[in-house]
Design a protein around this motif. Sequence first.
Motif, PDB file in Angstrom:
ATOM      1  N   LEU A  57       0.824  -1.208   0.000  1.00 41.69           N
ATOM      2  CA  LEU A  57       0.000   0.000   0.000  1.00 41.69           C
ATOM      3  C   LEU A  57       0.860   1.261   0.000  1.00 41.69           C
ATOM      4  O   LEU A  57       0.568   2.225  -0.723  1.00 41.69           O
ATOM      5  N   GLN A  58       1.911   1.250   0.790  1.00 43.22           N
ATOM      6  CA  GLN A  58       2.808   2.400   0.832  1.00 43.22           C
ATOM      7  C   GLN A  58       3.460   2.628  -0.528  1.00 43.22           C
ATOM      8  O   GLN A  58       3.560   3.768  -0.998  1.00 43.22           O
ATOM      9  N   ASN A  59       3.906   1.551  -1.173  1.00 43.35           N
ATOM     10  CA  ASN A  59       4.512   1.678  -2.497  1.00 43.35           C
ATOM     11  C   ASN A  59       3.508   2.211  -3.511  1.00 43.35           C
ATOM     12  O   ASN A  59       3.843   3.040  -4.350  1.00 43.35           O
ATOM     13  N   SER A  60       2.273   1.743  -3.409  1.00 43.66           N
ATOM     14  CA  SER A  60       1.235   2.200  -4.334  1.00 43.66           C
ATOM     15  C   SER A  60       0.936   3.678  -4.119  1.00 43.66           C
ATOM     16  O   SER A  60       0.845   4.444  -5.087  1.00 43.66           O
ATOM     17  N   GLU A  61       0.797   4.083  -2.870  1.00 44.01           N
ATOM     18  CA  GLU A  61       0.510   5.482  -2.559  1.00 44.01           C
ATOM     19  C   GLU A  61       1.659   6.399  -2.966  1.00 44.01           C
ATOM     20  O   GLU A  61       1.449   7.558  -3.317  1.00 44.01           O
ATOM     21  N   ALA A  62       2.875   5.881  -2.962  1.00 43.04           N
ATOM     22  CA  ALA A  62       4.050   6.676  -3.347  1.00 43.04           C
ATOM     23  C   ALA A  62       4.276   6.655  -4.859  1.00 43.04           C
ATOM     24  O   ALA A  62       5.255   7.235  -5.339  1.00 43.04           O
ATOM     25  N   GLY A  63       3.394   5.990  -5.598  1.00 43.91           N
ATOM     26  CA  GLY A  63       3.527   5.935  -7.041  1.00 43.91           C
ATOM     27  C   GLY A  63       4.617   5.008  -7.531  1.00 43.91           C
ATOM     28  O   GLY A  63       5.099   5.158  -8.651  1.00 43.91           O
ATOM     29  N   LYS A  64       5.018   4.072  -6.711  1.00 44.82           N
ATOM     30  CA  LYS A  64       6.100   3.148  -7.071  1.00 44.82           C
ATOM     31  C   LYS A  64       5.589   1.859  -7.709  1.00 44.82           C
ATOM     32  O   LYS A  64       6.358   0.920  -7.899  1.00 44.82           O
ATOM     33  N   THR A  65       4.308   1.810  -8.027  1.00 42.32           N
ATOM     34  CA  THR A  65       3.734   0.601  -8.630  1.00 42.32           C
ATOM     35  C   THR A  65       3.054   0.967  -9.940  1.00 42.32           C
ATOM     36  O   THR A  65       2.780   2.129 -10.214  1.00 42.32           O
ATOM     37  N   ARG A  66       2.792  -0.056 -10.745  1.00 39.56           N
ATOM     38  CA  ARG A  66       2.035   0.154 -11.969  1.00 39.56           C
ATOM     39  C   ARG A  66       1.167  -1.074 -12.225  1.00 39.56           C
ATOM     40  O   ARG A  66       1.523  -2.194 -11.832  1.00 39.56           O
ATOM     41  N   ALA A  67       0.040  -0.860 -12.867  1.00 40.24           N
ATOM     42  CA  ALA A  67      -0.869  -1.962 -13.186  1.00 40.24           C
ATOM     43  C   ALA A  67      -0.269  -2.803 -14.292  1.00 40.24           C
ATOM     44  O   ALA A  67       0.278  -2.287 -15.261  1.00 40.24           O
ATOM     45  N   MET A  68      -0.343  -4.116 -14.122  1.00 41.12           N
ATOM     46  CA  MET A  68       0.155  -5.026 -15.155  1.00 41.12           C
ATOM     47  C   MET A  68      -0.517  -6.375 -15.009  1.00 41.12           C
ATOM     48  O   MET A  68      -1.061  -6.696 -13.963  1.00 41.12           O
ATOM     49  N   GLY A  69      -0.465  -7.174 -16.066  1.00 43.85           N
ATOM     50  CA  GLY A  69      -1.047  -8.502 -16.061  1.00 43.85           C
ATOM     51  C   GLY A  69      -0.099  -9.523 -15.454  1.00 43.85           C
ATOM     52  O   GLY A  69       1.070  -9.238 -15.231  1.00 43.85           O
ATOM     53  N   PHE A  70      -0.608 -10.716 -15.245  1.00 38.66           N
ATOM     54  CA  PHE A  70       0.188 -11.774 -14.638  1.00 38.66           C
ATOM     55  C   PHE A  70       1.355 -12.189 -15.520  1.00 38.66           C
ATOM     56  O   PHE A  70       2.388 -12.640 -15.015  1.00 38.66           O
ATOM     57  N   ASP A  71       1.207 -12.079 -16.835  1.00 41.01           N
ATOM     58  CA  ASP A  71       2.263 -12.531 -17.722  1.00 41.01           C
ATOM     59  C   ASP A  71       3.237 -11.427 -18.131  1.00 41.01           C
ATOM     60  O   ASP A  71       4.096 -11.623 -18.968  1.00 41.01           O
ATOM     61  N   GLU A  72       3.125 -10.270 -17.517  1.00 43.97           N
ATOM     62  CA  GLU A  72       4.022  -9.157 -17.815  1.00 43.97           C
ATOM     63  C   GLU A  72       5.107  -9.067 -16.751  1.00 43.97           C
ATOM     64  O   GLU A  72       4.882  -9.334 -15.591  1.00 43.97           O
ATOM     65  N   LEU A  73       6.289  -8.652 -17.181  1.00 48.31           N
ATOM     66  CA  LEU A  73       7.387  -8.461 -16.227  1.00 48.31           C
ATOM     67  C   LEU A  73       7.781  -7.026 -16.148  1.00 48.31           C
ATOM     68  O   LEU A  73       7.815  -6.232 -16.929  1.00 48.31           O
TER      69      LEU A  73
END
Length: 73
Positions: A57-73
């Motif tokens: 949650l902290q990483n998401s709130e800090a903008g350190k995450t991105r949406a991606m599918g299971f087969d994406e790296l």
Amino acid sequence: MTHLLAEAFRKAQDLPDYLQNELAEQLIEDIENEIQWQQTLSYPQGSKLEELASQALQNSEAGKTRAMGFDEL
């Protein structure tokens, strides 16, 4: 001892010794595995999961995450 387990032991008595020993080894292994599984389930596991969820949650709130599918790296 339950009636079903007692019946299983009564039936096993009629088997040759080598089969009785095989059954006994299997039963002992199953019992030991069940005891280990029950002990594992009895330990609180939530703290590590809560820590990982909080970090995510902290990483998401800090903008350190991105949406991606299971087969994406």
